[in-house]
Design an enzyme around this catalytic site. Sequence first.
Site, PDB file in Angstrom:
ATOM      1  CE  LYS A   1       5.714  26.868 107.900  1.00  0.00           C
ATOM      2  NZ  LYS A   1       5.182  25.860 106.976  1.00  0.00           N
TER       3      LYS A   1
HETATM    4  P1  NAD Z   1       9.861  29.690  97.697  1.00  0.00           P
HETATM    5  O1  NAD Z   1      10.595  30.669  98.492  1.00  0.00           O
HETATM    6  O2  NAD Z   1      10.583  28.567  97.035  1.00  0.00           O
HETATM    7  O3  NAD Z   1       8.992  30.422  96.565  1.00  0.00           O
HETATM    8  C1  NAD Z   1       8.127  31.482  96.826  1.00  0.00           C
HETATM    9  C2  NAD Z   1       7.718  32.083  95.485  1.00  0.00           C
HETATM   10  O4  NAD Z   1       6.727  33.090  95.712  1.00  0.00           O
HETATM   11  C3  NAD Z   1       8.867  32.750  94.727  1.00  0.00           C
HETATM   12  O5  NAD Z   1       8.704  32.525  93.344  1.00  0.00           O
HETATM   13  C4  NAD Z   1       8.640  34.233  95.045  1.00  0.00           C
HETATM   14  O6  NAD Z   1       9.204  35.101  94.063  1.00  0.00           O
HETATM   15  C5  NAD Z   1       7.137  34.264  94.996  1.00  0.00           C
HETATM   16  N1  NAD Z   1       6.550  35.443  95.640  1.00  0.00           N
HETATM   17  C6  NAD Z   1       6.928  36.055  96.784  1.00  0.00           C
HETATM   18  N2  NAD Z   1       6.169  37.138  96.985  1.00  0.00           N
HETATM   19  C7  NAD Z   1       5.290  37.194  95.961  1.00  0.00           C
HETATM   20  C8  NAD Z   1       4.243  38.081  95.613  1.00  0.00           C
HETATM   21  N3  NAD Z   1       3.953  39.131  96.363  1.00  0.00           N
HETATM   22  N4  NAD Z   1       3.544  37.830  94.478  1.00  0.00           N
HETATM   23  C9  NAD Z   1       3.852  36.766  93.701  1.00  0.00           C
HETATM   24  N5  NAD Z   1       4.816  35.896  93.986  1.00  0.00           N
HETATM   25  C10 NAD Z   1       5.528  36.108  95.106  1.00  0.00           C
HETATM   26  O7  NAD Z   1       8.727  29.119  98.692  1.00  0.00           O
HETATM   27  P2  NAD Z   1       7.947  27.744  98.597  1.00  0.00           P
HETATM   28  O8  NAD Z   1       8.674  26.727  99.389  1.00  0.00           O
HETATM   29  O9  NAD Z   1       7.582  27.474  97.196  1.00  0.00           O
HETATM   30  O10 NAD Z   1       6.625  28.095  99.433  1.00  0.00           O
HETATM   31  C11 NAD Z   1       5.524  28.780  98.856  1.00  0.00           C
HETATM   32  C12 NAD Z   1       4.295  28.555  99.719  1.00  0.00           C
HETATM   33  O11 NAD Z   1       4.042  27.152  99.826  1.00  0.00           O
HETATM   34  C13 NAD Z   1       4.414  29.065 101.149  1.00  0.00           C
HETATM   35  O12 NAD Z   1       3.139  29.480 101.595  1.00  0.00           O
HETATM   36  C14 NAD Z   1       4.826  27.815 101.916  1.00  0.00           C
HETATM   37  O13 NAD Z   1       4.484  27.891 103.292  1.00  0.00           O
HETATM   38  C15 NAD Z   1       3.996  26.791 101.188  1.00  0.00           C
HETATM   39  N6  NAD Z   1       4.460  25.407 101.348  1.00  0.00           N
HETATM   40  C16 NAD Z   1       5.747  25.053 101.021  1.00  0.00           C
HETATM   41  C17 NAD Z   1       6.141  23.714 101.155  1.00  0.00           C
HETATM   42  C18 NAD Z   1       7.497  23.237 100.717  1.00  0.00           C
HETATM   43  O14 NAD Z   1       7.729  22.023 100.734  1.00  0.00           O
HETATM   44  N7  NAD Z   1       8.412  24.098 100.283  1.00  0.00           N
HETATM   45  C19 NAD Z   1       5.237  22.775 101.675  1.00  0.00           C
HETATM   46  C20 NAD Z   1       3.946  23.152 101.985  1.00  0.00           C
HETATM   47  C21 NAD Z   1       3.568  24.473 101.818  1.00  0.00           C
END
Ligand code: NAD
Length: 416
Positions: free
Chosen positions: A107
């Site tokens: 990561k």
């Molecule tokens: P992103 O940046 O696209 O979206 C994050 C979202 O969370 C946004 O809508 C943001 O406004 C919201 N957010 C932030 N703080 C918040 C809070 N305090 N309360 C409510 N909402 C809040 O990120 P993402 O890629 O969607 O990732 C989200 C999660 O999924 C992370 O934990 C990431 O590690 C995990 N993840 C992502 C992927 C991927 O392919 N992008 C894969 C596996 C896991």
Amino acid sequence: MTTERLSAFEAVNRYFADAARLIELDDDMARILTTTYREISVQVPVRLDDGSLIVAQGYRVQHNGARGPYKGGIRYHPDAGLEEVRALASLMTWKTALVDVPFGGAKGGIAIDPSGMSQAELQRMTRRFAHGIAHVIGPYRDIPAPDMNTNAQTMAWVMDAYGQGHGYTPAIVTGKPLGLGGAPGREAATGRGVIDVLAAHAERTGMELAGTTVAVQGFGNVGSFAAMHAAQRGCKVVAVSDQWGAIRNDAGLDVDAIATTVKAGAKVVEADGDHEVITNDELLAGPCDVLIPAALDEQLHQGNAADVQARVVVEAANYPTTPTADDILVDRGIVVVPDVLANAGGVIGSYFEWAMNVQQFQWKEERFNAELADKLRVAYAATAAFAESHSCTLRQASFAIGIQRVADASRLRGYI
Ligand code: NAD
């Protein structure tokens, strides 16, 4: 019951210890697997458009590479410190092993709040970070991907920065734009996969997806696609949120319309439609059958786990539940589908993209989605079967399967 004072890495290693006991892992191997192989901390100076300078710190942690090149996302977030990145890197190791893709776990992150930064500033920062870690990444060494606050454009910049020293290398990152070797289906893969796993769980437990009420915290890449796929499969998405607030409608939200609005740059609470505005805390504690945290770490904790009304929590985010909250949910009979299984669609999709890049052969989206669903079904079935045969939780089962595979590979390679 554990205390809440664990760092993220300690918390993930608490989950590790629970599972390691189930497979009677020896102490020497446990010492290898609860520490990281390599950690890099790099200075990332960024000249802002107004001429001022910020000096951010960036990290890349490679946890275990016994089963293949290190693999894991890069996030831009103020909390992206070394302990958090270690925790997320180790989760990637268990995840890639559980879903049986030939990668290890890594990561990366930059400790910065990117909101308000211009595209030019983000590009300068990304390139600087990419140059800082270029000597330890590579298409057969360590392959970054998007995570919180990073996206396909970010990956295009990393690919270009790496390519300046190594030539055209699309397989250096996944989650790229389609025109640069990205895979049709990859953008939606994590969120779609969350619902594939929920569907597998529903099928095994006799739960009817049609009409199931779902609340989704976070409406970024993962949350928005999870909400849209839940709706496509007949679920009623009653609440969604982003960092600025949440909305709720018990009759069901029009998530496609909300996604279009949010993609255009608006906040969730600014979406049109018949809904009430609530807080994120109210979303987590509101009535629903399925709660999908898809935002940040540690959103379900000692202070709110007793308030969760959902019957099933599907962890779309990484490490959204602290060990104390996990104990509370389990004691209350709430099923937790753990992150390493629930959000593994992302890394499976990344594996497909990487394989396409290496072979220089593009798949159709239908094949991508079908193989994604298939891999997740197999991983869910193995996890559920282990949980039944060992009378343990899905989290303990998923970690146990992943740990066993990594321990076997580490032993075969002579790590100890
Ligand atoms: P992103 O940046 O696209 O979206 C994050 C979202 O969370 C946004 O809508 C943001 O406004 C919201 N957010 C932030 N703080 C918040 C809070 N305090 N309360 C409510 N909402 C809040 O990120 P993402 O890629 O969607 O990732 C989200 C999660 O999924 C992370 O934990 C990431 O590690 C995990 N993840 C992502 C992927 C991927 O392919 N992008 C894969 C596996 C896991």
